[in-house]
Design an enzyme around this catalytic site. Structure first.
Site, short mmCIF file in Angstrom:
data_model
loop_
_atom_site.label_atom_id
_atom_site.label_comp_id
_atom_site.label_asym_id
_atom_site.label_seq_id
_atom_site.Cartn_x
_atom_site.Cartn_y
_atom_site.Cartn_z
N GLU C 60 0.83 -1.21 0.00
CA GLU C 60 0.00 0.00 0.00
C GLU C 60 0.86 1.25 0.00
O GLU C 60 0.51 2.26 -0.64
CB GLU C 60 -0.95 -0.03 1.21
CG GLU C 60 -2.04 -1.12 1.13
CD GLU C 60 -1.56 -2.53 1.41
OE1 GLU C 60 -0.42 -2.69 1.90
OE2 GLU C 60 -2.31 -3.49 1.15
N GLN C 82 -7.37 -1.97 -0.91
CA GLN C 82 -8.39 -3.02 -0.98
C GLN C 82 -9.40 -2.95 0.17
O GLN C 82 -10.59 -3.17 -0.04
CB GLN C 82 -7.70 -4.38 -1.03
CG GLN C 82 -8.57 -5.48 -1.57
CD GLN C 82 -7.75 -6.68 -2.00
OE1 GLN C 82 -7.31 -7.48 -1.20
NE2 GLN C 82 -7.52 -6.79 -3.30
N PHE C 83 -8.91 -2.68 1.36
CA PHE C 83 -9.77 -2.43 2.52
C PHE C 83 -9.14 -1.27 3.29
O PHE C 83 -7.91 -1.21 3.41
CB PHE C 83 -9.84 -3.66 3.44
CG PHE C 83 -10.67 -4.78 2.91
CD1 PHE C 83 -12.02 -4.89 3.25
CD2 PHE C 83 -10.12 -5.73 2.07
CE1 PHE C 83 -12.79 -5.93 2.75
CE2 PHE C 83 -10.90 -6.78 1.56
CZ PHE C 83 -12.23 -6.88 1.91
N ALA C 84 -9.98 -0.41 3.85
CA ALA C 84 -9.46 0.73 4.61
C ALA C 84 -8.53 0.26 5.72
O ALA C 84 -7.58 0.95 6.09
CB ALA C 84 -10.60 1.56 5.19
N ASP C 85 -8.78 -0.94 6.24
CA ASP C 85 -7.95 -1.53 7.28
C ASP C 85 -6.50 -1.71 6.83
O ASP C 85 -5.62 -1.93 7.68
CB ASP C 85 -8.50 -2.91 7.65
CG ASP C 85 -10.02 -2.92 7.78
OD1 ASP C 85 -10.51 -3.23 8.86
OD2 ASP C 85 -10.72 -2.60 6.80
N TYR C 86 -6.26 -1.66 5.54
CA TYR C 86 -4.90 -1.90 5.04
C TYR C 86 -4.24 -0.61 4.55
O TYR C 86 -3.26 -0.65 3.81
CB TYR C 86 -4.93 -2.96 3.94
CG TYR C 86 -5.58 -4.24 4.40
CD1 TYR C 86 -5.35 -4.73 5.69
CD2 TYR C 86 -6.45 -4.95 3.58
CE1 TYR C 86 -5.97 -5.89 6.15
CE2 TYR C 86 -7.06 -6.12 4.04
CZ TYR C 86 -6.82 -6.57 5.31
OH TYR C 86 -7.43 -7.71 5.76
N ILE C 87 -4.78 0.49 4.97
CA ILE C 87 -4.22 1.78 4.53
C ILE C 87 -3.02 2.18 5.39
O ILE C 87 -2.21 3.01 5.00
CB ILE C 87 -5.31 2.87 4.53
CG1 ILE C 87 -4.94 4.02 3.59
CG2 ILE C 87 -5.62 3.36 5.94
CD1 ILE C 87 -6.11 4.95 3.28
N PRO C 89 -0.08 0.83 6.20
CA PRO C 89 1.29 0.79 5.67
C PRO C 89 1.59 1.98 4.75
O PRO C 89 2.75 2.27 4.48
CB PRO C 89 1.34 -0.53 4.89
CG PRO C 89 0.25 -1.38 5.47
CD PRO C 89 -0.83 -0.40 5.88
N HIS C 129 -11.42 -6.26 8.37
CA HIS C 129 -12.16 -5.89 7.15
C HIS C 129 -13.36 -5.02 7.50
O HIS C 129 -14.39 -5.06 6.83
CB HIS C 129 -12.65 -7.14 6.40
CG HIS C 129 -11.58 -8.09 6.01
ND1 HIS C 129 -11.16 -9.12 6.82
CD2 HIS C 129 -10.82 -8.16 4.89
CE1 HIS C 129 -10.19 -9.78 6.20
NE2 HIS C 129 -9.97 -9.23 5.04
C1 LIG Z 1 -1.85 -5.20 4.30
C2 LIG Z 1 -2.83 -6.01 3.53
N1 LIG Z 1 -3.12 -5.68 2.25
C3 LIG Z 1 -4.03 -6.38 1.54
C4 LIG Z 1 -4.70 -7.45 2.11
C5 LIG Z 1 -5.77 -8.22 1.32
N2 LIG Z 1 -5.28 -9.54 0.95
C6 LIG Z 1 -5.54 -10.63 1.72
S1 LIG Z 1 -4.81 -12.02 1.12
C7 LIG Z 1 -4.14 -11.19 -0.19
C8 LIG Z 1 -3.27 -11.92 -1.17
C9 LIG Z 1 -2.02 -12.46 -0.54
O1 LIG Z 1 -1.31 -13.23 -1.47
P1 LIG Z 1 -0.02 -14.07 -1.06
O2 LIG Z 1 0.85 -13.27 -0.18
O3 LIG Z 1 0.60 -14.58 -2.30
O4 LIG Z 1 -0.57 -15.27 -0.16
P2 LIG Z 1 -1.53 -16.45 -0.58
O5 LIG Z 1 -2.93 -15.96 -0.37
O6 LIG Z 1 -1.25 -16.79 -1.98
O7 LIG Z 1 -1.22 -17.56 0.34
C10 LIG Z 1 -4.51 -9.85 -0.16
C11 LIG Z 1 -4.12 -8.83 -1.16
C12 LIG Z 1 -4.36 -7.75 3.46
N3 LIG Z 1 -4.94 -8.79 4.09
N4 LIG Z 1 -3.44 -7.03 4.14
#
Ligand SMILES: Cc1ncc(C[n+]2csc(CCOP(=O)(O)OP(=O)(O)O)c2C)c(N)n1
Ligand SMILES: Cc1ncc(C[n+]2csc(CCOP(=O)(O)OP(=O)(O)O)c2C)c(N)n1
Ligand SMILES: [Mg+2]
Ligand SMILES: [Mg+2]
Lengths: 337, 421, 337, 421
Positions: C60, C82-87, C89, C129
Site C-alpha cells: 500500500e 483493498q480495505f481501509a484496514d490496510y491503509i 502501511p 475488514h
Molecule cells: C496489508 C494487507 N493488504 C491487503 C490485504 C488483502 N489480501 C488478503 S490475502 C491477499 C493476497 C495475498 O497473497 P499471497 O501473499 O501470495 O498469499 P496467498 O494468499 O497466496 O497464500 C490480499 C491482497 C491484506 N490482508 N493485508
C-alpha cells in the site's frame, strides 16, 4: 535524590529499569554507542552491554515490528523513534499489531512495548522535527499514550510505562528537555534545576498511568493541557491574573476523567490547549468529554487553543506555537462568555 | 573555461525513443490453455547439499535453482534426501491428508452457512506439514493464514480449531476473530494477523530475543509471494541480516495473490529466494510439493540458525490449487483446469507414491487411512458443532470489552455499561 | 440516466473520468484484469488498456508513493486500497508526503491523487475488514476526506475528488454497496434500485467537496452522520418518531460547518453518529465544533453514538455496530436532556 | 502406524548450543586508529563495460566489485572511461569546487547564527555533480538532502539557494522549510522531504508516468545507505522491477547514517548494490569519489532506461567527510582524523590531478578558480543577506495558511482571522 533535567530523568528511568529487569532492552536509531541524538540513552550501552542497548537500522516499522516479537518472547522492549514525526512508517505495526494483539489472541499474546519519541516544536526544527501526533494514537484502542511535563513525572511515568503489559507511546516534549519553556521565546530559558520538579529520586519509583495532576489549583476556569503546554498555561494564568486551575493530563489514554470533571464542575469554564493541529486533535475529544459530562455546569463555550491546521512552518514558529498570549486571550474569552 | 555557472552540459542527445510501461501478465487467462512453460523443473537430486556453514556467496545457485528430492517415479534421490524412516513419512502423509480432509470439510461447512469464511491450503500441504516436522516443537511459529498444516502436524485439536471457525462457546478467541485466524500459545503458534506480512519482523524480533537470552529456540515465519512486496518483508530481512537472527523466513510462492499472478509481485525478473542475496542471507528455492525436499531444506536452515550462523530465506515453490478463500472465484482470472497442469504434481500423491515404491505403503492402506481421517473429522465436527456454529454467541457480548488492555480502563467499563452490561 | 448501486456508480465515475481525461489512471491490488475484489473497476482495463488500469504489488505504501510521483508528473492517479484496514502501511506517504507536498514546496509540486478504500463493518469481515479509520485522516492537514452514502453522491463526489488538485481519501462504506443498510440486519436488504438515489446520470457530473446534504429535514434535533450511518439515523428518526434533521456530511474535511450550525441553532439539540471507535473519532471534532459555535443554543448535551473503543469483534458484529436502537436511545436522551 | 494424531516428531535434538545475538560494530571508535581494511579497492579499469542491454544476471560482478576509472596517478583507464573532453571536465571540477565552497561558507554562516541549520556534502561532491552531468536537464531528480551539487551543476542560482537557507523575503518556499530543503521546479529538482526515503517510490511513479505517456524523460533518485532500510526503498525497487520503470535509483554509501556505521544498515553481509539482484535489477557499485566513473556508470544506466531496458541501482561508494549536519558532532562516535585515511581520496583532488596530468589544468589555475569561486559565493551571500537572514520574517505570517490546499477552505480562513489576519 538528584537534580535532573528531563533528559537525565529519562536516562535515569532507563538505567533503573535496565538494572532491575534483565528483560528490559533499549534500542533505536543512534541509541547505542552514541547514546541518542538527544542523549537520552547516553552511557547505557557501556553500562549494560551491546545486546541490551543497541543501534538499529533506519526503519521505524522494523524497529517496532521486532520490538513486538521481542515482547512476545517475554522481553520488555523500549524503542526510541528519533522524532515523533518519523513514527508514521511504523503506524501499521502499532495500530494493527501492538494495539490489537492481546484482543485478537484472546489474551494469549501481548506487546509490552514502550515507544519513546521526542515530540513538539519550539526548537526551530521545521515541519519534520516539530510534530505532535498524539491525537491519532488516542483514536487507536489498545494503545496507551503518555506525555510528561517535567523531570519527576517523566521518570516515574516512563518506569510505569516500561512495567506496563500494554503498548505505551511515550511522547517527550523536546522543547522542555532542558527547562520548563513557557512560550516566551524572547526570554532566557530557565533550567530545570531552578524548579522543584527537577528533584528526582535516583532509584525506582512510579507514577501510575491514567492519573492527571493539578499543576496549579484555581477556581475560575479549568485549563486542560499536557507536555510543554502545561508551562505555557501556567504562564498565561499568571499573566492574566485569572485564577485558572491548570490540569496536567500526563496520560491521554486512559484519560483521568474524574479529575477533569470535578474541576470543570467547580469552575464552570474550560480551556483546552495543545500544540497539535486543531481538527480532530485530542482537544476535540477533551471538549466532547467535558460537554458530555459537565453540560449543565458550563457557563461559557469551551475554548480550544491549538496549533493551526497547517504544517509547522519553520520561519513562523512563534506564530504557530500556541503561546501565553493566545492562551491568555482564550482565558479572557471564557471568563466573559 | 567559462567563469560563470552554467547548466551541466549533456552529451548531444540522440533522437530519443518513446518510453513504454511494462505491465506483467500471466501466461494464461480464462479460456486459454494453461501454460506453465515459465516453470523450469530441474531433475530431482541435481543440486548438492552444501554444509550448513557455507557462506551465502557460495549458495547463490540455490536461490535460482530448485531443490528436489522426489523424482517423477517417487524415488528419493540426491544429497538432499533427508533419509527419513518410513514411520515418520507415514505420519507426515497422514498429517497432510488430515489437513486436506479438514479443509474440504470446512469448505462444505462454510457453504452450509455454518461459518462466514474459510481458507484452504489445498496443494500446499507439504509446506506446512514437512516444515513442522523439520522444526522442534518448542520453536516458535509466526504463520500466515494458509499454514493450518503446522497446527495439525503439531497435533493440535481439530475440535479446538473448529470452535474458532464457528466462533462458538468454546472459541478460545472469544468470537473476536475471523475464522481460521488461529492463535495457539501452547503449540508455539503465534496469533495470525489479517494484515499481510506483519508477522515477519515479529518473528525476527522473537528470534533476536531468543539469541539475546542465550536460549536455544529458533523462530520461523511464513508469507505468500504476494506479501513479499510489503514493507515488513524488507524489515524482516534487514534486521535478520544485521543481527544474524536465528530465524527461518519462508516465502510460499503459490503463483497467485488472490487474482494477481506472481509476476505482479516481482516474480518475473527474479525468484523470491533471490531477494535474500541482497541482504547476504542464503536464499534456497525448493520444490514445495516435495515433502522430502521441504523437510531437508528446512532442517538445513534450522541447523544453520541453531549453530549461530544466522537466518535463511526459503522459497517454497508450489501452486494454490483452490480458490484464494471462500470469497474468491478463480475462474474469473485463470483457466479453470489450470491446477491439473501444474508441473510439480500433488504433494500427497507424491509422498504416497514414494512410500509405496519403498514397499512401506499400499493403495489399500491409503484408502483406509482416508476413510479413517474422514470419520475422525466428521466426529470432531459433530463435537464442535455441539458447542455452536455461526450465530451462536460465543459468550456474553460483555467479553468484547476485555483484553483491549490487560486491565479494563474506566472508559471501557463505562461503554460496557452503556451497552447494558 | 441508469439505475445503479454504489459499486456501479463508482465504476461509472471511473469510466467517465478515464474517458474524459487521458491523465487519469486507476490501479491497486487486483484492480486490473479481475476488476477489484468488490468489482469497482470491472471492465475498465479491457476498455482503457493495461497502462491505464492495472494491478499492483501488495504494498500500500508503494501504491501511494508511486501515485504521488505520477501526480507530480501530471497524471491524476486513482488508487484503490483493498480495505481501509490496510491503509496504514501507506500512512507515511499520505501524512508526510501527499498532505505536505504543496505546502512544503511553496506550491511548486502537489499530489492530485484520489485514494479509494472500502470501509466500515456490518459484513462479517472481522476486525481487519471492518474498520473506519477516517478520523485519523481528518487530523492531517492537507488531506480531504470524503464518505458518500448513496450511488448518486458516490459518483458525483468521486468525480469531484478525481478532479481535485489536492489529495482526497475517498472512503466507501462497503455495507451499502448494494443497498441502503439501516442497521436492521435481521431484515432483508432493500436494493438500491428501490431508492431514488440509484438514479444516476450516465455521464459527467460533480458534487462539490465540502458540502453536506440534508438527508431529512426536521426540527427537533440535529443528527450528524455520514456513510452507512445516514441510513441508520434515518431509520432511528422514523422509528422513534422524533423529528430529527439528519445531515449527511459527505465531506469531513473540509467540513460544511454552516449547514451544521444552522441546523443546530434551529433544533437546539445534536446527536452525532459514526461507526468508528469513539475516543478521538471524528465525532469528537464535530462535538467540539457544535459546542463552540452553538453553545448558547444547545438545550441538552450533545450525544455521541459510535463504535465502541474495541476492535470490531467478529461474532459480536451487531453488538458493536451502532444500530437504530442505540441511535434511538440517544435521540430520546437529548430530547429529554 | 499410529492412528491418532500426534505431534510432529523431531529428530533427536542434539545438545543445543546457546544462541547469541550479533551486533555489528565499526572497525574504529574515537581514540582508535582509523581502519578501512574492510574496504576492498580493486585497481582502476579492471572491470569491463558491459553493453546496456546486458541481462541483470550477467551483471552480478558489478554489484560486488567497484567500478573505477581514475587510477592512483590520476590516469583514466579501462573501458568505463567516458572519454569526456577537457572543457566538460573543467566545468565539472568547477561545479564540485563551487559546491564545496558554498558548503563551507554556509557552515560559517550557520555558526554565525544567521541560519538555524545546515548540511554539507563534503567529500561527496562527485556524486551529485557527475550525475547531474550524466543526465539530461529535463530528467527529473528526486534527491535527498545531500545532493546540493545537483542544483549547482544544473546552474541554479546560489542566491536563490541562500534565500531558502535564510528563510528571508525572497525564500521561494515562503519560510516553511528547514534550510536546505530546496524545491526547484524549473530545474526539475523535486521538493526535498525531511522524511527519509519517501522520494524513492515517488521517483519510480514519476518514471512510470513518463513511460505511460510515451515521454522520453527519465527519473533519478538518491538515498543514503542508512535509508535503504526504510520501506520506501523496498517499494521503489519492487515497483521499478515489476513495471520496468525508466529510473535510476542511487544509494550514496558514505559509510555513516548520523552515528551509525553502514554495517548497522546491513552493509556487513552484502553491498547495497547487491540489494538490486533480488529484484532482477542491475546493481552497479562505483567509486563515488571518481568523477569519471560516476559519470560513466550513470550514463550507462540512463542509456539503459532510455532504451526501455528498465531501472538500475547504483551504489556510490564514498565517505561523509564532514559532520552529518550542524546538529552533529562526529568526534563522539568515530576517530577524529578518520577522513584522512579514506582510501578513495577526495573527488576534487582526483579530478584536478587528472586534468593536470592531461595537461589541461594547473595548480595555478586551480588556485585562481578557488579564489574566483570564493568571491562569487561571497558576492552572492552579500546579495542574499540583503534580503534578510534568520529572524527576518520571509513574508507576512498570513502566508502560512496558504498552500495547505489549493483553495483555502473556510476553517483555515477562520484560523487565519483568529491569528489576526
Ligand atoms: C496489508 C494487507 N493488504 C491487503 C490485504 C488483502 N489480501 C488478503 S490475502 C491477499 C493476497 C495475498 O497473497 P499471497 O501473499 O501470495 O498469499 P496467498 O494468499 O497466496 O497464500 C490480499 C491482497 C491484506 N490482508 N493485508
Ligand atoms: C523516517 C525518518 N527516520 C529518521 C530520520 C532522522 N534522520 C535524519 S538523517 C538520518 C541518517 C540518514 O543516513 P543516510 O541515509 O546514510 O544518509 P546520509 O545522512 O549519510 O547522507 C536520520 C536517521 C528521518 N529524517 N526520517
Ligand atoms: Mg500467493
Ligand atoms: Mg550515509
Amino acid at each position: 535524590m538528584s537534580t535532573m533535567n528531563m533528559i537525565q530523568a529519562i536516562n535515569s528511568a532507563l538505567d533503573v529499569m535496565l538494572g532491575r529487569d534483565d528483560n528490559v532492552v533499549v534500542f533505536g536509531e543512534d541509541v547505542g554507542y552514541f547514546g541518542g541524538v538527544f542523549r537520552a540513552t547516553a552511557g547505557l550501552q557501556k553500562k549494560y552491554g551491546k545486546t541490551r542497548v543497541f543501534d538499529t537500522p533506519i526503519a521505524e516499522g522494523g524497529i517496532l515490528g521486532t520490538a513486538i516479537g521481542m515482547g512476545v518472547y517475554g522481553l520488555r522492549p523500549v524503542a526510541e523513534i528519533q522524532f515523533a514525526d518519523y513514527i508514521y512508517p511504523a503506524f501499521d505495526q502499532l495500530v494493527s499489531e501492538a494495539a490489537r494483539l492481546r484482543y485478537r489472541s484472546g489474551g494469549e499474546f501481548w506487546a509490552p512495548i514502550t515507544v519513546r519519541a521526542p515530540c513538539g516544536g519550539g526548537i526551530f526544527g521545521g515541519q519534520t522535527h516539530s510534530q505532535s501526533p498524539e491525537g491519532v494514537f488516542t483514536h487507536v484502542c489498545g494503545l496507551k499514550t503518555v506525555i510528561p511535563s517535567n523531570p519527576y513525572d517523566a521518570k516515574g511515568l516512563l518506569i510505569a510505562a516500561i512495567e506496563d503489559d500494554d503498548p505505551v507511546i511515550f511522547f517527550e516534549p523536546k522543547r522542555i528537555y532542558n527547562g520548563p519553556f513557557d512560550g516566551h521565546h524572547d526570554r532566557p530559558l530557565q533550567p530545570w534545576s531552578k524548579f522543584p520538579q527537577s528533584e528526582v529520586p535516583d532509584g525506582y519509583y512510579r507514577i501510575e498511568l491514567g492519573k492527571a495532576a493539578v499543576a496549579r489549583p484555581g477556581s475560575a476556569v479549568t485549563v486542560l493541557a499536557y507536555g510543554t503546554m502545561v508551562h505555557v498555561c501556567l504562564a498565561a494564568v499568571e499573566e492574566t491574573g485569572i485564577d485558572g486551575e491548570v490540569i496536567d493530563l500526563r496520560t491521554l489514554v486512559p484519560i483521568d476523567l474524574d479529575t477533569i470533571v470535578e474541576s470543570v464542575k467547580k469552575t464552570g469554564r474550560c480551556v483546552i490547549v495543545h500544540e497539535a493541529t486543531r481538527t480532530s486533535g485530542f482537544g476535540a475529544e477533551l471538549s466532547a468529554l467535558v460537554q458530555e459530562n459537565c453540560f449543565y455546569h458550563l457557563e461559557a463555550p469551551i475554548e480550544r487553543v491549538t496549533g493551526w491546521d497547517t504544517p509547522y512552518p519553520h520561519a513562523f514558529e512563534w506564530q504557530y506555537f500556541p503561546g501565553p498570549a493566545r492562551v491568555g486571550r482564550a482565558l479572557k474569552k471564557v471568563m466573559e462568555g | 573555461m567559462a567563469q560563470h555557472s552554467s547548466s551541466a552540459p549533456s552529451a548531444a542527445p540522440a533522437a530519443r525513443t518513446p518510453l513504454r510501461l511494462h505491465i506483467p501478465e500471466p501466461p494464461a487467462r480464462p479460456g486459454d490453455k494453461p501454460d506453465f512453460s515459465y516453470v523450469r523443473v530441474p531433475p530431482a537430486g541435481s543440486l548438492p547439499r552444501p554444509p550448513i556453514d557455507a557462506p551465502e556467496r557460495a549458495l547463490r545457485e540455490y536461490a535460482e535453482g530448485l531443490i528436489r528430492v522426489l523424482d517423477d517415479d517417487g524415488r528419493a534421490v540426491g544429497e538432499w534426501d533427508p533419509k527419513l524412516d518410513a514411520e515418520t513419512l507415514r505420519q507426515g502423509l497422514r498429517a497432510m491428508m488430515l489437513t486436506r480432509t479438514f479443509d474440504d470439510r470446512m469448505l462444505r461447512v462454510q457453504r452450509q452457512g455454518k461459518t462466514s469464511f474459510y481458507i484452504k491450503s489445498t496443494g500446499e500441504e507439504a509446506v506446512a506439514v514437512a516444515q513442522a516436522y523439520a522444526l522442534d516443537p518448542d520453536d516458535m511459529l509466526f504463520p500466515s493464514y494458509r499454514q493450518q498444516g503446522l497446527l495439525i502436524a503439531r497435533g493440535h485439536s481439530l475440535v479446538d480449531m473448529m470452535c474458532q471457525i464457528f466462533n462458538n462457546t468454546r472459541d478460545r478467541l472469544k468470537g473476536r476473530q475471523l475464522p481460521i485466524m488461529y492463535s495457539v500459545r501452547e503449540k508455539n503458534f503465534f496469533s495470525i494477523s489479517g494484515n499481510l506480512g506483519t508477522q515477519y519482523p515479529q518473528a525476527v524480533g522473537w528470534a533476536m530475543a531468543s539469541a539475546m537470552k542465550g536460549d536455544t529456540r529458533i523462530a520461523a515465519s511464513w508469507v505468500g509471494e504476494g506479501t513479499t512486496a510489503e514493507p515488513d518483508f524488507h524489515h524482516a530481512l534487514t534486521f535478520a541480516s544485521v543481527y544474524q537472527a536465528p530465524v527461518i523466513l519462508n516465502v510460499v510462492n503459490n503463483q497467485y495473490a488472490i487474482s494477481s499472478f506472481q509476476a505482479i509481485a516481482g516474480g518475473e525478473r527474479a525468484t523470491f529466494a533471490a531477494r535474500a542475496i541482497g541482504y547476504g542471507i542464503p536464499g534456497l528455492r525448493v520444490d514445495g510439493n516435495d515433502f522430502l525436499a521441504v523437510y531437508a531444506v528446512t532442517r538445513w536452515a534450522a541447523a544453520r540458525a541453531r549453530a549461530n550462523l544466522g537466518p535463511t530465506l526459503i522459497e517454497l515453490f508450489t501452486y494454490r490449487a483452490a480458490a484464494h478463500s471462500t470469497s474468491d472465484d478463480p475462474s474469473a482470472y485463470r483457466p479453470l483446469d489450470e491446477s491439473q497442469y501444474w508441473p510439480l504434481g500433488d504433494p500427497i500423491e507424491r509422498l504416497k507414491q514414494h512410500l509405496i515404491l519403498r514397499g512401506e505403503w499400499s493403495e489399500a492402506q491409503q484408502q483406509a487411512l482416508a476413510k479413517a481421517l474422514d470419520e475422525q473429522v466428521r466426529a470432531d465436527l459433530k463435537e464442535a458443532e455441539s458447542y455452536g456454529t455461526l450465530g451462536t454467541p460465543p459468550a456474553s457480548p460483555k467479553t468484547m470489552f476485555e483484553d483491549v488492555f490487560k486491565h479494563m480502563p474506566p472508559h471501557l467499563i463505562k461503554q460496557r455499561q452503556e451497552m447494558g452490561y
